[in-house]
Design an enzyme around this catalytic site. Sequence first.
Site, PDB file in Angstrom:
ATOM      1  CG  HIS A 124      -5.656  -5.868  -3.080  1.00  0.00           C
ATOM      2  ND1 HIS A 124      -5.490  -4.526  -3.292  1.00  0.00           N
ATOM      3  CD2 HIS A 124      -4.824  -6.499  -3.935  1.00  0.00           C
ATOM      4  CE1 HIS A 124      -4.570  -4.356  -4.244  1.00  0.00           C
ATOM      5  NE2 HIS A 124      -4.150  -5.531  -4.647  1.00  0.00           N
ATOM      6  CE1 TYR A 143      -4.097  -1.606  -0.283  1.00  0.00           C
ATOM      7  CE2 TYR A 143      -3.637  -2.685   1.811  1.00  0.00           C
ATOM      8  CZ  TYR A 143      -4.427  -2.542   0.678  1.00  0.00           C
ATOM      9  OH  TYR A 143      -5.532  -3.343   0.507  1.00  0.00           O
TER      10      TYR A 143
HETATM   11  P1  GTP Z   1      -7.514  -2.311  -2.697  1.00  0.00           P
HETATM   12  O1  GTP Z   1      -7.978  -3.284  -3.728  1.00  0.00           O
HETATM   13  O2  GTP Z   1      -7.530  -2.858  -1.294  1.00  0.00           O
HETATM   14  O3  GTP Z   1      -6.194  -1.668  -3.061  1.00  0.00           O
HETATM   15  O4  GTP Z   1      -8.632  -1.176  -2.699  1.00  0.00           O
HETATM   16  P2  GTP Z   1      -8.860  -0.071  -3.803  1.00  0.00           P
HETATM   17  O5  GTP Z   1      -7.815  -0.143  -4.862  1.00  0.00           O
HETATM   18  O6  GTP Z   1     -10.282  -0.190  -4.230  1.00  0.00           O
HETATM   19  O7  GTP Z   1      -8.685   1.271  -2.961  1.00  0.00           O
HETATM   20  P3  GTP Z   1      -7.322   2.005  -2.542  1.00  0.00           P
HETATM   21  O8  GTP Z   1      -6.142   1.330  -3.139  1.00  0.00           O
HETATM   22  O9  GTP Z   1      -7.516   3.455  -2.788  1.00  0.00           O
HETATM   23  O10 GTP Z   1      -7.321   1.784  -0.970  1.00  0.00           O
HETATM   24  C1  GTP Z   1      -6.793   0.591  -0.430  1.00  0.00           C
HETATM   25  C2  GTP Z   1      -7.604   0.188   0.758  1.00  0.00           C
HETATM   26  O11 GTP Z   1      -7.473   1.160   1.778  1.00  0.00           O
HETATM   27  C3  GTP Z   1      -9.105   0.091   0.528  1.00  0.00           C
HETATM   28  O12 GTP Z   1      -9.516  -1.117  -0.037  1.00  0.00           O
HETATM   29  C4  GTP Z   1      -9.631   0.245   1.923  1.00  0.00           C
HETATM   30  O13 GTP Z   1      -9.547  -0.989   2.641  1.00  0.00           O
HETATM   31  C5  GTP Z   1      -8.666   1.230   2.527  1.00  0.00           C
HETATM   32  N1  GTP Z   1      -9.203   2.579   2.419  1.00  0.00           N
HETATM   33  C6  GTP Z   1      -9.261   3.371   1.321  1.00  0.00           C
HETATM   34  N2  GTP Z   1      -9.842   4.551   1.600  1.00  0.00           N
HETATM   35  C7  GTP Z   1     -10.169   4.488   2.921  1.00  0.00           C
HETATM   36  C8  GTP Z   1     -10.789   5.389   3.828  1.00  0.00           C
HETATM   37  O14 GTP Z   1     -11.180   6.499   3.466  1.00  0.00           O
HETATM   38  N3  GTP Z   1     -10.930   4.970   5.120  1.00  0.00           N
HETATM   39  C9  GTP Z   1     -10.508   3.746   5.543  1.00  0.00           C
HETATM   40  N4  GTP Z   1     -10.689   3.401   6.824  1.00  0.00           N
HETATM   41  N5  GTP Z   1      -9.926   2.878   4.732  1.00  0.00           N
HETATM   42  C10 GTP Z   1      -9.755   3.238   3.435  1.00  0.00           C
HETATM   43 MG    MG Z   2      -5.769  -0.218  -4.475  1.00  0.00          MG
END
Ligand code: GTP
Ligand code: MG
Length: 153
Positions: A117, A49
């Site tokens: 994910h 991440y």
């Molecule tokens: P991933 O497949 O897990 O990478 O999710 P994504 O690609 O749809 O979203 P992103 O990479 O932007 O964020 C990774 C992860 O961080 C998300 O799946 C959530 O679990 C967490 N996350 C993202 N935004 C928020 C937020 O605003 N609050 C919280 N608590 N968790 C968040």
């Molecule tokens: Mg992501």
Amino acid sequence: QERTFIAVKPDGVQRALVGEIIKRFEARGYKLVGLKLTVPSKALAGKHYADLKGKPFFNGLVDYMTNGKAPVVAMVWEGKDVIRQGRRMLGATNPLESAPGTIRADFCTAIGRNIIHGSDSYESALKEITLWFNENELADWVSANAEWTDADN
Ligand code: GTP
Ligand code: MG
């Protein structure tokens, strides 16, 4: 063939959704080429991440992934357009915005506990597969279904 990294997060494992998630990818016609149960180190989760470092939820996110209350099911799936299709099957990051029928819409309510994910691009898929798997943990095999699931003509 295209490959993507999919992981059932600890809440998905704890909520016994591993079979349901694998079932959806199998039923779609995708081929499982990597699978393991693991509690990632903080270093691994931090690299995974890395693009979210600095976000207010980053430390909580890393703790959720690494605290060992349940492991992560790390997977590599292969098939036609699997990176983009995988993201469509997952649904929007925030379950409030996920379309009904997607995994997140059907099984969760909180953005911070969104159970799964999926790699968001070719570059992420390559990075994440390399991060989570050794080459010798990936299985090269020919699915007998390929001529039915993958034909373009
Ligand atoms: P991933 O497949 O897990 O990478 O999710 P994504 O690609 O749809 O979203 P992103 O990479 O932007 O964020 C990774 C992860 O961080 C998300 O799946 C959530 O679990 C967490 N996350 C993202 N935004 C928020 C937020 O605003 N609050 C919280 N608590 N968790 C968040
Ligand atoms: Mg992501």
